[in-house]
Design a protein around this motif. Structure first.
Motif, mmCIF file in Angstrom:
data_model
loop_
_atom_site.group_PDB
_atom_site.id
_atom_site.type_symbol
_atom_site.label_atom_id
_atom_site.label_comp_id
_atom_site.label_asym_id
_atom_site.label_seq_id
_atom_site.Cartn_x
_atom_site.Cartn_y
_atom_site.Cartn_z
ATOM 1 N N TYR A 4 0.866 -1.183 0.000
ATOM 2 C CA TYR A 4 0.000 0.000 0.000
ATOM 3 C C TYR A 4 0.900 1.230 0.000
ATOM 4 O O TYR A 4 1.941 1.240 0.674
ATOM 5 C CB TYR A 4 -0.850 0.073 1.263
ATOM 6 N N PHE A 103 -8.026 -0.990 -0.236
ATOM 7 C CA PHE A 103 -7.274 -1.207 1.002
ATOM 8 C C PHE A 103 -7.933 -2.311 1.840
ATOM 9 O O PHE A 103 -7.242 -3.076 2.511
ATOM 10 C CB PHE A 103 -7.156 0.080 1.815
ATOM 11 N N LYS A 104 -9.244 -2.412 1.782
ATOM 12 C CA LYS A 104 -9.943 -3.470 2.514
ATOM 13 C C LYS A 104 -9.793 -4.823 1.815
ATOM 14 O O LYS A 104 -9.541 -5.840 2.456
ATOM 15 C CB LYS A 104 -11.427 -3.117 2.675
ATOM 16 N N GLU A 107 -6.129 -6.394 2.257
ATOM 17 C CA GLU A 107 -5.448 -6.293 3.544
ATOM 18 C C GLU A 107 -4.785 -7.587 3.992
ATOM 19 O O GLU A 107 -3.788 -7.548 4.712
ATOM 20 C CB GLU A 107 -6.368 -5.733 4.626
ATOM 21 N N PHE A 132 -7.905 -1.689 10.352
ATOM 22 C CA PHE A 132 -6.671 -2.263 9.813
ATOM 23 C C PHE A 132 -5.756 -2.643 10.974
ATOM 24 O O PHE A 132 -5.540 -1.858 11.894
ATOM 25 C CB PHE A 132 -5.971 -1.270 8.879
ATOM 26 N N TYR A 134 -2.419 -3.003 12.356
ATOM 27 C CA TYR A 134 -0.992 -2.687 12.254
ATOM 28 C C TYR A 134 -0.148 -3.656 13.078
ATOM 29 O O TYR A 134 1.070 -3.726 12.887
ATOM 30 C CB TYR A 134 -0.728 -1.245 12.701
#
Length: 163
Positions: A4, A103-104, A107, A132, A134
């Motif tokens: 990303y 992004f979803k 992931e 998200f 991390y």
């Protein structure tokens, strides 16, 4: 490598409609330096938000649900599976540059995060996914960008790698 590339403010804001809510040339430079190493993958709205599309020097891949969509200068695909097939075919680094739905979708597949954190708060309506995780990544490198007359907001560049 699947990565990303994005910038966000202190609240996770990444956009205002189809625009960035800030002006930060250092981030634009960072984005270009990173993405010139491979191909860029984006959703239809992100593609349409780029003033001089497609992004030059990189293969542009647009993921959309519309099977009739045309994106001059880009490869149009209609599923995550098709993106991953292109990833295997070209054996290039793929940089996912937005939007939120991509992004979803990716992931669980992404290996790296190239993130710019802008240490300010802006007005907007598009946020990086707040769920998200991390914790699945470790911060590999971080450095502060220069604040000057062109880059008025304090910012930090980060590179995260999946554990």
């Amino acid at each position: 490598m699947l990565a990303y590339v994005y910038a966000e403010d202190e609240n996770g804001l990444i956009g205002k409609g189809d625009r960035l809510p800030w002006r930060l040339p250092a981030d634009v430079k960072f984005f270009k330096e990173v993405t010139m190493q491979g191909d860029v993958v984006m959703g239809r709205a992100t593609y349409e938000s780029i003033p001089n599309r497609p992004l030059k020097g990189r293969r542009n891949i647009v993921l959309t649900h519309n099977p009739d969509y045309e994106a001059p200068g880009a490869i149009v695909v209609n599923s995550k599976k098709e993106v991953l097939e292109l990833y295997e075919k070209y054996a290039e680094d793929f940089y996912i540059i937005g939007g939120v739905s991509l992004f979803k979708i990716f992931e669980d597949d992404v290996d790296y995060l190239y993130r710019t954190v802008i240490h300010d708060e802006f007005d907007g309506n598009v946020y990086f996914p707040d769920d998200f995780d991390y914790n699945e990544f470790e911060l590999e490198k971080s450095w502060d960008g220069n604040v000057d007359e062109n880059n008025k907001h304090p910012h930090t560049f980060e590179i995260w790698k999946r554990k």
